[in-house]
Design an enzyme around this catalytic site. Structure first.
Site, mmCIF file in Angstrom:
data_model
loop_
_atom_site.group_PDB
_atom_site.id
_atom_site.type_symbol
_atom_site.label_atom_id
_atom_site.label_comp_id
_atom_site.label_asym_id
_atom_site.label_seq_id
_atom_site.Cartn_x
_atom_site.Cartn_y
_atom_site.Cartn_z
ATOM 1 N N ASP A 13 0.806 -1.231 0.000
ATOM 2 C CA ASP A 13 0.000 0.000 0.000
ATOM 3 C C ASP A 13 0.837 1.278 0.000
ATOM 4 O O ASP A 13 0.443 2.301 0.561
ATOM 5 C CB ASP A 13 -0.955 0.026 1.217
ATOM 6 C CG ASP A 13 -1.857 -1.182 1.225
ATOM 7 O OD1 ASP A 13 -2.256 -1.622 0.136
ATOM 8 O OD2 ASP A 13 -2.168 -1.671 2.326
ATOM 9 N N HIS A 41 -4.885 -1.324 -5.569
ATOM 10 C CA HIS A 41 -4.030 -0.235 -6.073
ATOM 11 C C HIS A 41 -4.922 0.940 -6.441
ATOM 12 O O HIS A 41 -5.640 0.903 -7.441
ATOM 13 C CB HIS A 41 -3.216 -0.719 -7.279
ATOM 14 C CG HIS A 41 -2.209 -1.766 -6.938
ATOM 15 N ND1 HIS A 41 -1.365 -2.335 -7.847
ATOM 16 C CD2 HIS A 41 -1.898 -2.328 -5.737
ATOM 17 C CE1 HIS A 41 -0.584 -3.210 -7.238
ATOM 18 N NE2 HIS A 41 -0.892 -3.232 -5.957
#
Ligand code: GDP
Ligand code: IMO
Ligand code: MG
Length: 423
Positions: A13, A41
């Site tokens: 992340d 994403h």
């Protein structure tokens, strides 16, 4: 440079999706080289805000070919859902391809992921429950089904029968409901109809692009600290997010990669279980979580937050052979009076280590050592060049680059495409 790998250099992340979206404006091909729909994403651009799970983050650029590479595990159901969402937002999917050699995540893999986590009792891994571990386990056990099998129904039927012989036994041992081969075969035929034309032998596609000197981006999932070999085993994913696997998972020779960009947040976050030495379980961690909106893009779980880890970045820089750093979320630190950076781990023996992550059981015992940097306490959200950044912010990111031993390549000061710039 012709072939660039973009990899997560922390616990996942880091902002890989937005970095790929930015770089894809000038790329001919984007290839996701590992992982599955455990990824989230996030990309924000003129098509809105999208959390991509399987589809490469270059999809918004109509002239870029986007390939789900052979190193990936693909859940056709989630892929179809994701495609539908993007199409609704007006994104054209004509240039989306799936490697015949990518593994298929079947409904029973998700079922096994849930059952296996439950069977671990208190010692969970904290998986995303997307069936990723069981799918890669079947790949290694040679009982996996591949996306290309959908194009060969007779072969698929035999492979499915042989897979189910052990799958149903495992499910029963773990207390779950056995699955029906006929139903799964019918489901596969639906996937074949909807996805068949996109499933291709990716070798000629990638080779032609490479030999013609096209610009190719390799998109990693997760980050080095969750790498199957180099992460905090067993609290890892079941594939290799490091750049060394990028060539293999994409179908390129190892020497093809020219640049490796490591994406890092200006602080640290992790979702899932396992040791996380810089974690802040106080108000400061809470502040990072709330300003940075640190909640999982796939599962919505609150992310664990902490200061930047200089030991982890040195380890990540070495293992990935990084040639540039992309530092994201600098703006999240705008309001902090002072900012800490971990520069070493003290072991119980008193020894201090600074450039390599110790193995998991030792990692639980280390004490992080911090240095403190003055905050800039002004908004960076509108900065568009290095010189626009406040002096204290420049000093801070320069220190992160120094700790990594890698030059600064990009900085982002907000989630929008235009809030990222080259250094
Ligand atoms: P990935 O999995 O590495 O692609 O990262 P995620 O998308 O899971 O998490 C990154 C989060 O941070 C997303 O919500 C992004 O929109 C957001 N983000 C990325 N870069 C920046 C930035 O520079 N500033 C801020 N405030 N948010 C960012
Ligand atoms: P992106 O690509 C953050 C974590 C899970 C768990 C471990 C294993 O968006 O960075 P898995 O479901 O892969 O078997 O879970 O890895 N994890 C992620 N953490 N971002 C992700 O993806 C993740 N994908 C898996 O929380 O600790
Ligand atoms: Mg993510």
């Amino acid at each position: 440079m012709a072939v660039t790998a973009v990899v997560g250099a922390q616990w996942g992340d880091e902002g890989k999706g937005r970095v790929i979206d930015y770089l894809a404006q000038k790329a001919d091909v984007v290839i996701r080289f590992q992982g599955g729909d455990n990824a989230g994403h996030t990309v924000i651009n003129e098509f809105g805000k999208h959390a991509l799970h399987l589809i490469p983050s270059g999809i918004f650029n109509p002239t870029t070919a986007n390939l789900i590479g052979s190193g990936c595990v693909v859940n056709p159901r989630s892929l179809l859902d994701e495609m539908a969402k993007l199409e609704q937002a007006g994104v054209v999917l004509d240039n989306l391809w799936i490697s015949t050699r990518a593994q298929m995540v079947m409904p029973y893999h998700r079922q096994l992921d849930v059952l296996e986590e439950a069977a671990r009792g208190k010692d969970t891994i904290g998986t995303t429950k997307r069936g990723i571990g069981p799918a890669y386990a079947d790949k290694a056990a040679r009982s996996g089904l591949r996306m290309g099998d959908l194009l060969q129904p007779d072969w698929l039927e035999t492979r499915l029968d042989s897979a189910l012989a052990t799958v149903n036994r495992k499910i029963e041992i773990l207390g779950g409901e056995p699955v029906s081969g006929d139903e799964l075969y019918a489901l596969c035929m639906e996937y074949r109809e909807k996805l068949g034309p996109r499933i291709v032998d990716s070798v000629p596609l990638v080779r032609r692009a490479y030999e013609a000197g096209r610009r190719i981006l390799l998109e990693g999932q997760l980050g080095v600290m969750r790498d199957l070999d180099w992460g905090i085993y067993p609290y890892v994913t079941s594939s290799n997010p490091t750049a060394s696997y990028a060539a293999s998972g994409a179908g390129l020779p190892a020497r093809a990669i020219d640049e490796v960009y490591g994406v890092v947040k200006a602080y640290s976050t992790a979702v899932g279980d396992g040791p996380f030495p810089v974690e802040l379980v106080d108000g400061v961690g809470e502040k990072l979580r709330s300003i940075g909106e640190e909640f999982g893009a796939t599962t919505g779980r609150p992310r664990r937050c902490g200061w930047f880890d200089g030991v982890a970045i040195r380890y990540a820089a070495w293992l990935n052979g990084m040639t540039g750093l992309a530092i994201t979320k600098l703006d999240v630190l705008d309001s902090f009076e002072s900012i800490k950076v971990c520069v070493g781990y003290q072991l119980p023996s008193g020894e201090v280590i600074g450039d390599s992550m110790p193995d998991t059981p030792v990692l639980y015992q280390v004490t992080p050592l911090f240095e403190e940097w003055p905050g800039w306490q002004t908004s960076t959200a509108n900065c568009r060049r290095w010189d626009d950044l406040p002096a204290a912010a420049r000093a801070y990111v320069a220190r992160l680059s120094e700790l990594a031993g890698v030059r600064l390549a990009y900085i982002s000061v907000g989630p929008e495409r235009e809030q990222m710039f080259e250094v």
